[in-house]
Design a protein around this motif. Structure first.
Motif, PDB file in Angstrom:
ATOM      1  N   ILE A  83      -7.333  -9.321 -36.561  1.00 35.62           N
ATOM      2  CA  ILE A  83      -6.936 -10.133 -35.446  1.00 35.62           C
ATOM      3  C   ILE A  83      -6.971  -9.108 -34.246  1.00 35.62           C
ATOM      4  O   ILE A  83      -6.057  -8.566 -33.977  1.00 35.62           O
ATOM      5  CB  ILE A  83      -5.531 -10.860 -35.700  1.00 35.62           C
ATOM      6  N   ASN A  84      -8.039  -9.365 -33.555  1.00 37.91           N
ATOM      7  CA  ASN A  84      -8.381  -8.461 -32.387  1.00 37.91           C
ATOM      8  C   ASN A  84      -7.778  -9.001 -31.013  1.00 37.91           C
ATOM      9  O   ASN A  84      -7.983  -8.214 -30.176  1.00 37.91           O
ATOM     10  CB  ASN A  84      -9.873  -8.282 -32.467  1.00 37.91           C
ATOM     11  N   GLY A  85      -7.189 -10.057 -31.051  1.00 42.61           N
ATOM     12  CA  GLY A  85      -6.647 -10.488 -29.549  1.00 42.61           C
ATOM     13  C   GLY A  85      -5.833 -11.808 -29.889  1.00 42.61           C
ATOM     14  O   GLY A  85      -5.459 -12.120 -31.044  1.00 42.61           O
ATOM     15  N   PRO A  86      -5.541 -12.391 -28.832  1.00 42.14           N
ATOM     16  CA  PRO A  86      -4.518 -13.579 -29.020  1.00 42.14           C
ATOM     17  C   PRO A  86      -4.935 -14.677 -30.067  1.00 42.14           C
ATOM     18  O   PRO A  86      -6.024 -14.916 -30.210  1.00 42.14           O
ATOM     19  CB  PRO A  86      -4.497 -14.270 -27.504  1.00 42.14           C
ATOM     20  N   ALA A  87      -3.874 -15.311 -30.564  1.00 44.85           N
ATOM     21  CA  ALA A  87      -4.276 -16.237 -31.707  1.00 44.85           C
ATOM     22  C   ALA A  87      -3.286 -17.391 -31.454  1.00 44.85           C
ATOM     23  O   ALA A  87      -1.869 -17.158 -31.482  1.00 44.85           O
ATOM     24  CB  ALA A  87      -3.994 -15.657 -33.140  1.00 44.85           C
ATOM     25  N   ALA A  88      -3.440 -18.476 -31.280  1.00 47.45           N
ATOM     26  CA  ALA A  88      -2.714 -19.756 -31.155  1.00 47.45           C
ATOM     27  C   ALA A  88      -3.075 -21.090 -31.530  1.00 47.45           C
ATOM     28  O   ALA A  88      -4.256 -21.321 -32.017  1.00 47.45           O
ATOM     29  CB  ALA A  88      -2.763 -19.913 -29.372  1.00 47.45           C
ATOM     30  N   GLY A  89      -2.301 -21.676 -32.339  1.00 47.05           N
ATOM     31  CA  GLY A  89      -2.383 -22.963 -32.800  1.00 47.05           C
ATOM     32  C   GLY A  89      -3.364 -22.827 -33.905  1.00 47.05           C
ATOM     33  O   GLY A  89      -3.101 -22.146 -34.924  1.00 47.05           O
ATOM     34  N   VAL A  90      -4.374 -23.871 -33.942  1.00 45.69           N
ATOM     35  CA  VAL A  90      -5.248 -23.592 -35.080  1.00 45.69           C
ATOM     36  C   VAL A  90      -5.912 -22.158 -35.210  1.00 45.69           C
ATOM     37  O   VAL A  90      -6.078 -21.666 -36.325  1.00 45.69           O
ATOM     38  CB  VAL A  90      -6.564 -24.484 -34.836  1.00 45.69           C
ATOM     39  N   MET A 146     -12.600 -16.651 -25.296  1.00 43.20           N
ATOM     40  CA  MET A 146     -11.400 -16.537 -26.178  1.00 43.20           C
ATOM     41  C   MET A 146     -11.743 -17.295 -27.277  1.00 43.20           C
ATOM     42  O   MET A 146     -10.661 -17.586 -28.139  1.00 43.20           O
ATOM     43  CB  MET A 146      -9.866 -16.874 -25.494  1.00 43.20           C
ATOM     44  N   ASN A 147     -12.836 -17.854 -27.622  1.00 49.29           N
ATOM     45  CA  ASN A 147     -13.193 -18.430 -28.805  1.00 49.29           C
ATOM     46  C   ASN A 147     -12.386 -19.526 -29.286  1.00 49.29           C
ATOM     47  O   ASN A 147     -11.674 -19.810 -30.232  1.00 49.29           O
ATOM     48  CB  ASN A 147     -13.032 -17.454 -30.257  1.00 49.29           C
ATOM     49  N   ALA A 148     -12.452 -20.457 -28.180  1.00 46.39           N
ATOM     50  CA  ALA A 148     -11.588 -21.820 -28.303  1.00 46.39           C
ATOM     51  C   ALA A 148     -12.350 -22.602 -29.525  1.00 46.39           C
ATOM     52  O   ALA A 148     -13.423 -22.382 -29.933  1.00 46.39           O
ATOM     53  CB  ALA A 148     -11.817 -22.865 -27.097  1.00 46.39           C
ATOM     54  N   TRP A 149     -11.399 -23.377 -30.142  1.00 44.85           N
ATOM     55  CA  TRP A 149     -11.827 -24.061 -31.400  1.00 44.85           C
ATOM     56  C   TRP A 149     -12.403 -25.299 -31.327  1.00 44.85           C
ATOM     57  O   TRP A 149     -11.742 -26.119 -30.805  1.00 44.85           O
ATOM     58  CB  TRP A 149     -10.417 -24.080 -32.379  1.00 44.85           C
ATOM     59  N   THR A 150     -13.482 -25.472 -31.399  1.00 43.74           N
ATOM     60  CA  THR A 150     -14.429 -26.591 -31.326  1.00 43.74           C
ATOM     61  C   THR A 150     -15.155 -27.166 -32.512  1.00 43.74           C
ATOM     62  O   THR A 150     -15.116 -26.515 -33.631  1.00 43.74           O
ATOM     63  CB  THR A 150     -15.608 -26.394 -30.445  1.00 43.74           C
ATOM     64  N   VAL A 194     -14.855 -10.595 -44.030  1.00 49.90           N
ATOM     65  CA  VAL A 194     -13.869 -10.404 -42.858  1.00 49.90           C
ATOM     66  C   VAL A 194     -13.955 -11.230 -41.745  1.00 49.90           C
ATOM     67  O   VAL A 194     -15.194 -11.425 -41.553  1.00 49.90           O
ATOM     68  CB  VAL A 194     -14.015  -8.760 -42.601  1.00 49.90           C
ATOM     69  N   VAL A 195     -12.902 -11.797 -41.218  1.00 45.20           N
ATOM     70  CA  VAL A 195     -12.928 -12.638 -39.927  1.00 45.20           C
ATOM     71  C   VAL A 195     -12.373 -12.127 -38.830  1.00 45.20           C
ATOM     72  O   VAL A 195     -11.059 -11.642 -38.842  1.00 45.20           O
ATOM     73  CB  VAL A 195     -12.087 -14.096 -40.577  1.00 45.20           C
ATOM     74  N   SER A 196     -13.125 -11.998 -37.739  1.00 46.89           N
ATOM     75  CA  SER A 196     -12.572 -11.533 -36.399  1.00 46.89           C
ATOM     76  C   SER A 196     -13.262 -12.525 -35.385  1.00 46.89           C
ATOM     77  O   SER A 196     -13.782 -13.214 -35.694  1.00 46.89           O
ATOM     78  CB  SER A 196     -12.781 -10.050 -36.351  1.00 46.89           C
ATOM     79  N   GLY A 197     -12.616 -12.152 -34.105  1.00 46.04           N
ATOM     80  CA  GLY A 197     -12.840 -12.923 -32.940  1.00 46.04           C
ATOM     81  C   GLY A 197     -13.873 -11.914 -31.949  1.00 46.04           C
ATOM     82  O   GLY A 197     -13.781 -10.921 -32.079  1.00 46.04           O
ATOM     83  N   LYS A 198     -14.813 -12.824 -31.545  1.00 50.35           N
ATOM     84  CA  LYS A 198     -15.903 -11.949 -30.489  1.00 50.35           C
ATOM     85  C   LYS A 198     -14.961 -11.791 -29.114  1.00 50.35           C
ATOM     86  O   LYS A 198     -14.561 -12.758 -28.654  1.00 50.35           O
ATOM     87  CB  LYS A 198     -16.909 -12.952 -30.304  1.00 50.35           C
TER      88      LYS A 198
END
Lengths: 250, 250, 250
Positions: A92-99, A1-5, A29-33
């Motif tokens: 935005i291909n999936g859940p997004a939270a916080g940062v 889920m691509n945690a922000w590190t 373009v910015v998307s999540g893996k």
């Protein structure tokens, strides 16, 4: 889920700087893996901050600084997006939270798949609104609705986000990227590179200045940009009812 | 289609100044002659700017300055509308593009006929957002939706503009002017002239100042305006459940 | 209908100050007694101001100053709500006019019963927009729609207010208070007290500062708040998928 590190942040800024500097790149373009977009910090790291008694971003001193230097008021984490030379579109291909929700807040355009969950998240961890979310959300969805999202940290769906104007359009998962690229392709083929650059900067500077200053700068830019070859080409294409072939891209 | 020329701009400002100074005029309605509202610069003039290598507004030094001098932050082209003494209502009877879209942006209220096409237009000509459009649109429709309209220069209809809150109401072509006049007539017969004047200035100044300054000025105005004959008449009309007959208009 | 008097204002501020200072109070709910919420000044008092030739707020020098001192830009009547330590929710149970509409404007969250009438009211009495209504409304419902409400002083219903985003949700009269308390109860049990406090202040300060300053303060707060016991508890509750039991409330 691509945690922000710290590593993700470092790589993101490195790639953003490269795309911003590369003359062949016209939009970003910015998307999540995978299945998620970005769910914020991972729980292990969050526990580490607790043990340490403070926040460690995990980024090195020599981290890339894309967009910095355009305007003093943009020179901070995430806000640097405003200073970039190119349009940024979040898919935005999936859940997004916080940062992970703050990041697309700083994109110019946001697309999402239906039924995805968003949350500001911070309140449930005794945190402040993160990285300018409290600055951006009221300007995007209005103050009353932003207050609800920011104070409760409740989950809201991309469908609600679309109705509120946070998301510009919803696309099914299988067409999200193709629709996003089609939007970008249409934009960069019909709008000149310098118009995209200057319009972005006008919009974000205008959130920081009075109306007369905005108008006066638009007059200065109008005069300058009418002297550029892309203006002559834009007029010709318009009169001849054909697609423009921007000289600045040759 | 009422292309925007130096002559049109000069005449518009002259008429605006006259209406603003004329005690018998209580509100200003702006509409387009014929089938269009205003489609921006005409292509011949646009080509002239290209040949010249810069923008020539085509206006003389002694152009009228309606609304100037009310507040320093309003003293620029189009932004001067904020400084006028009277409510401005735009009745958008046909297509509006570029400068022709910026103009109604600076009206207080916007009505339009359904199915009409709008566009910011500038991007396709390598131009910046014109005359404060990038300052106004995010405040009217929210930042996310404004970004889409400003960056793509795409065509959007008055129907979409209504849903976004850019247009206050849609009226069929045959009733646009009668409905606009009815709205204005109701407003100026139920609201006092000084209330309209001060409320406009409060709204536009409030976009430039902190909340405490706004409240404190409202208290000063409250005290002043309660000493005016129109206040006594407003109270009497309210208590007696009748229409007011404003002393200031006699 | 709870007319706004010097006595009501004095008592309201006294109670607000007490609730703000009382460690056992976690959130503040404001509602009206009887059938109305608050219809502004009563006609007798309004006539008194006219006879006197100016406004007399009817409040003593030693009136309570809840929320003052948090930020200079909040230090004025009603704007002081921004400086409070606790979330304020308005449960609008009946008609709201003038000052009675300005008050819930400064609440963080607004709920209302359907079919209730609202009006800014001031225009029909030759008054200015009262107590920052002209500052708040454009930020809540957008500039175009706010102009209509502020310039005409027309009546609009809570249903329209809900569609515009002024009201967060509509509840039937018999469930307004129970739904409001359920919302508040959920908020204060899932979000930590300091997160609620800081998020409110971030939101309202962010309406007064540049984006970089907002981000930089969020980073400072993030670092501070990760050192607080409520952060450790928030993380544990999150990882263990249970409700948090905030140490700061013990």
């Amino acid at each position: 889920m691509n945690a922000w590190t710290g590593r993700l942040h470092t790589e993101y800024r490195h790639l953003l700087a490269r795309a911003n500097d590369d003359h062949k790149v016209q939009a970003i373009v910015v998307s999540g893996k995978g299945r998620g977009f970005c769910v914020g910090g991972d729980s292990e790291a969050l526990q580490g901050h607790s043990a340490r008694g403070g926040y460690d971003p995990g980024t090195a001193e020599d981290i890339a600084r894309p967009g910095y230097g355009t305007a003093e008021e943009f020179d901070a984490a995430f806000a640097y997006h405003f200073g970039l030379q190119k349009v940024v579109v979040a898919a935005i291909n999936g859940p997004a939270a916080g940062v992970g929700l703050a990041l697309p807040c700083f994109a110019d355009i946001r697309f999402a798949v239906p039924g995805v969950k968003f949350t500001t998240a911070h309140g449930k961890l005794n945190l402040p609104a993160e990285y300018g979310l409290s600055w951006m959300l009221p300007k995007v969805v209005g103050l009353g609705r932003a207050n609800d999202l920011l104070l409760t940290s409740r989950v809201f769906t991309s469908d609600e986000a679309y109705q509120l104007g946070f998301v510009n359009a919803l696309f099914e998962p299988e067409s999200l990227m193709s629709e996003t690229y089609a939007y970008v392709q249409n934009m960069i083929s019909t709008v000149s590179p310098n118009s995209l650059r200057q319009t972005r900067w006008q919009i974000y500077r205008d959130l920081h200045r009075d109306v007369a200053s905005s108008v006066i700068e638009s007059e200065t830019l109008l005069n300058q940009m009418m002297g550029e070859p892309d203006y002559a080409e834009g007029i010709s294409a318009f009169v001849e009812k054909r697609a423009p072939d921007w000289p600045s891209l040759k």
